[in-house]
Design a protein around this motif. Structure first.
Motif, short mmCIF file in Angstrom:
data_model
loop_
_atom_site.label_atom_id
_atom_site.label_comp_id
_atom_site.label_asym_id
_atom_site.label_seq_id
_atom_site.Cartn_x
_atom_site.Cartn_y
_atom_site.Cartn_z
N LEU A 166 -16.63 -25.92 9.20
CA LEU A 166 -16.32 -27.18 8.54
C LEU A 166 -17.33 -27.47 7.43
N VAL A 167 -18.61 -27.26 7.71
CA VAL A 167 -19.65 -27.50 6.70
C VAL A 167 -19.50 -26.53 5.55
N ARG A 168 -19.23 -25.26 5.83
CA ARG A 168 -19.06 -24.27 4.77
C ARG A 168 -17.88 -24.65 3.87
N MET A 169 -16.79 -25.09 4.49
CA MET A 169 -15.61 -25.47 3.72
C MET A 169 -15.90 -26.71 2.87
N ASN A 170 -16.59 -27.69 3.46
CA ASN A 170 -16.88 -28.91 2.72
C ASN A 170 -17.93 -28.69 1.64
N ARG A 171 -18.88 -27.80 1.87
CA ARG A 171 -19.90 -27.52 0.85
C ARG A 171 -19.25 -26.86 -0.37
N ASP A 172 -18.24 -26.03 -0.14
CA ASP A 172 -17.56 -25.39 -1.26
C ASP A 172 -16.74 -26.39 -2.07
N ALA A 173 -16.17 -27.38 -1.39
CA ALA A 173 -15.31 -28.35 -2.06
C ALA A 173 -16.06 -29.59 -2.55
N ALA A 174 -17.25 -29.83 -2.04
CA ALA A 174 -17.97 -31.07 -2.35
C ALA A 174 -18.67 -30.98 -3.70
N VAL A 175 -18.91 -32.17 -4.26
CA VAL A 175 -19.61 -32.27 -5.53
C VAL A 175 -21.11 -32.06 -5.31
N ASN A 176 -21.65 -32.67 -4.26
CA ASN A 176 -23.07 -32.53 -3.95
C ASN A 176 -23.26 -32.59 -2.44
N GLN A 177 -24.51 -32.55 -2.00
CA GLN A 177 -24.79 -32.51 -0.57
C GLN A 177 -24.39 -33.80 0.13
N ASP A 178 -24.62 -34.94 -0.52
CA ASP A 178 -24.25 -36.22 0.10
C ASP A 178 -22.74 -36.31 0.34
N HIS A 179 -21.97 -35.84 -0.61
CA HIS A 179 -20.52 -35.84 -0.45
C HIS A 179 -20.10 -34.93 0.70
N ALA A 180 -20.75 -33.79 0.84
CA ALA A 180 -20.43 -32.87 1.94
C ALA A 180 -20.77 -33.51 3.28
N VAL A 181 -21.88 -34.21 3.36
CA VAL A 181 -22.27 -34.88 4.61
C VAL A 181 -21.26 -35.97 4.94
N GLN A 182 -20.87 -36.77 3.97
CA GLN A 182 -19.93 -37.86 4.22
C GLN A 182 -18.56 -37.35 4.66
N THR A 183 -18.06 -36.31 4.01
CA THR A 183 -16.74 -35.79 4.40
C THR A 183 -16.78 -35.12 5.77
N THR A 184 -17.88 -34.45 6.09
CA THR A 184 -18.00 -33.81 7.40
C THR A 184 -18.07 -34.85 8.50
N ILE A 185 -18.84 -35.91 8.29
CA ILE A 185 -18.93 -36.99 9.29
C ILE A 185 -17.58 -37.69 9.44
N ALA A 186 -16.89 -37.91 8.33
CA ALA A 186 -15.57 -38.54 8.42
C ALA A 186 -14.60 -37.69 9.23
N TYR A 187 -14.64 -36.38 9.03
CA TYR A 187 -13.78 -35.49 9.81
C TYR A 187 -14.13 -35.55 11.30
N CYS A 188 -15.41 -35.52 11.60
CA CYS A 188 -15.83 -35.56 13.00
C CYS A 188 -15.43 -36.88 13.68
N LEU A 189 -15.56 -37.98 12.96
CA LEU A 189 -15.17 -39.27 13.53
C LEU A 189 -13.65 -39.36 13.71
N GLU A 190 -12.88 -38.80 12.79
CA GLU A 190 -11.42 -38.81 12.92
C GLU A 190 -10.95 -37.88 14.05
N SER A 191 -11.65 -36.80 14.26
CA SER A 191 -11.23 -35.86 15.31
C SER A 191 -11.50 -36.40 16.71
N SER A 192 -12.38 -37.41 16.81
CA SER A 192 -12.69 -37.95 18.14
C SER A 192 -11.66 -38.99 18.58
N LYS A 193 -10.81 -39.45 17.68
CA LYS A 193 -9.83 -40.49 18.03
C LYS A 193 -8.67 -39.92 18.79
#
Length: 90
Positions: A63-90
């Motif tokens: 997930l991090v590798r995929m988001n790092r390739d698609a993200a603009v910067n590191q902060d964006h990669a962190v935010q999208t990864t956390i959003a995915y993890c929070l959505e997967s727990s629902k």
């Protein structure tokens, strides 16, 4: 008389080929090391959130590798990864 002269030349070509392969391998390793370091940094930032969501380590790395390739910067990669993890727990 001429046969022994060809043998060291062939050995020289083989050793030069191995040296070239080693140099190419070292260059590839040096180019991939910074990317692995950036991915490891993102993983350390999101690990606690994603572990509580039930995402295992292998899935988190992908997930991090995929988001790092698609993200603009590191902060964006962190935010999208956390959003995915929070959505997967629902």
């Amino acid at each position: 008389m001429f046969a022994p002269a060809k043998r060291p030349r062939a050995l020289l070509h083989i050793s030069a080929g191995f040296a070239a392969l080693a140099a190419i391998g070292a260059i590839c390793f040096m180019m991939s090391a910074p990317e692995a370091k950036r991915n490891a940094r993102v993983i350390t930032l999101v690990r606690s959130v994603c572990e509580h969501s039930g995402v295992n380590h292998v899935a988190l790395e992908r997930l991090v590798r995929m988001n790092r390739d698609a993200a603009v910067n590191q902060d964006h990669a962190v935010q999208t990864t956390i959003a995915y993890c929070l959505e997967s727990s629902k």
